[in-house]
Scaffold this active site. Structure first.
Site, PDB file in Angstrom:
ATOM      1  N   SER A 144       0.851  -1.215  -0.025  1.00 16.89           N
ATOM      2  CA  SER A 144       0.002  -0.021  -0.007  1.00 16.89           C
ATOM      3  C   SER A 144       0.822   1.169   0.060  1.00 16.89           C
ATOM      4  CB  SER A 144      -0.848  -0.086   1.173  1.00 16.89           C
ATOM      5  OG  SER A 144      -1.446   1.283   1.284  1.00 16.89           O
ATOM      6  N   TYR A 156      -2.955   0.041  11.315  1.00 15.62           N
ATOM      7  CA  TYR A 156      -2.682  -1.176  11.373  1.00 15.62           C
ATOM      8  C   TYR A 156      -2.076  -1.846   9.779  1.00 15.62           C
ATOM      9  CZ  TYR A 156      -5.595  -2.457  15.381  1.00 15.62           C
ATOM     10  OH  TYR A 156      -6.164  -2.378  16.796  1.00 15.62           O
TER      11      TYR A 156
END
Ligand SMILES: NC(=O)c1ccc[n+]([C@@H]2O[C@H](COP(=O)([O-])OP(=O)(O)OC[C@H]3O[C@@H](n4cnc5c(N)ncnc54)[C@H](OP(=O)(O)O)[C@@H]3O)[C@@H](O)[C@H]2O)c1
Length: 263
Positions: A144, A156
């Protein structure tokens, strides 16, 4: 252009939806035999059938939950039993929930690290010896943009994927001489069910409309739009190909310019 992977076998996580499905489709288009896996057997079977019909390649589906300990090794073993050897491993599954970074808890961290780091590392660890012995292997992780530019309510994800990236970089150097490459791609905002549900969740928690949440994100993306899953899948497939034989230990954003800093 021939990517040189016709007949190679690929194990693709999250293969029933979004980025994983688009990647499975693209690899099938290149003539790879596929094993796709995720939690839902029904969605997987439907996807496997559709990809097989469209591209004519064998597609096997396996069910497993990446947030459960031991599933990484099990899926690796079952995939190997099904296809002989996994040549291409695409590490991908679902993402963790959004949360206020000041309100995390140990159980949440446990689930996030299992899902995002321990399971993919366990899976890659199980498959690396056969790749190294054959002198050819490709591991590509879908990470990501948050590992480079932390996303405010996805701590997270930022941290769990950061841990995986550290392992990938370290392992890439350890296996590079054996013809095995390990790379990561960093999606920004590409239209998938996960992104739609994150936008809807933010709209609900902030009391804004989904359109206004989306407009806020679009304002941060120089390309002025969310990406398409196939725009990431093409690059993952290139990294998985024979052409990318000298590229390893890299992390490349596919984000329409979202990340504002230097690599
Ligand atoms: N789309 C983006 O722009 C973007 C940006 C940054 C990061 N990401 C990350 O990229 C990954 C793929 O996202 P996506 O956008 O393609 O999402 P998606 O469309 O929701 O697809 C997620 C896939 O993963 C599977 N999955 C979900 N939870 C799982 C679990 N616990 N174990 C095994 N499989 C699981 C789902 O199938 P089942 O429901 O059958 O399990 C589905 O096949 C996610 O980790 C996401 O956070 C996406």
């Amino acid at each position: 252009m021939d990517l040189g992977i016709r007949g190679r076998t690929a194990l693709v996580g999250g293969g029933s939806s979004g980025l994983g499905r688009a990647t499975a489709e693209r690899l099938a288009e290149e003539g790879c035999r596929l094993v796709i896996w995720s939690r839902g057997a029904d969605g997987l079977a439907k996807t496997a059938d559709e990809i097989h019909r469209r591209h004519g390649v064998e597609v096997i589906s396996l069910a497993g939950d990446a947030s459960v300990p031991g599933v990484g090794a099990r899926i690796a073993a079952e995939a190997t039993a099904a296809v002989g050897r996994v040549d291409i491993l695409v590490l991908n599954a679902g993402g963790p929930p959004a949360i206020d970074p000041t309100k995390t808890d140990p159980a949440g961290w446990g689930r996030a690290f299992q899902l995002l780091a321990t399971t993919p590392i366990e899976m890659a660890t199980a498959l690396l010896p056969a790749m190294r012995a054959s002198g050819w292997g490709r591991i590509v992780a879908i990470l990501s943009s948050g590992i480079r530019q932390p996303i405010p309510d996805l701590v997270y994800s930022n941290a769990g994927r950061g841990a995986l990236a550290a392992w990938l970089k370290t392992a890439a150097r350890a296996v590079a001489a054996d013809g095995v490459t390990i790379n990561g791609v960093l999606p920004g905002r590409l239209t998938t069910p996960r992104i739609e549900s994150l936008d809807a969740g933010r709209a609900e928690t902030t009391g804004q409309s989904v359109e206004s949440i989306r407009a806020g994100h679009l304002a941060t993306i120089p390309a002025g739009r969310y990406g398409r899953p196939d725009e990431l899948a093409s690059y993952v497939t290139y990294l998985a190909s024979d052409l990318a034989s000298y590229q390893t230990g890299t992390f490349t954003a596919v984000d329409g310019g979202l990340i504002s800093g230097l690599p």
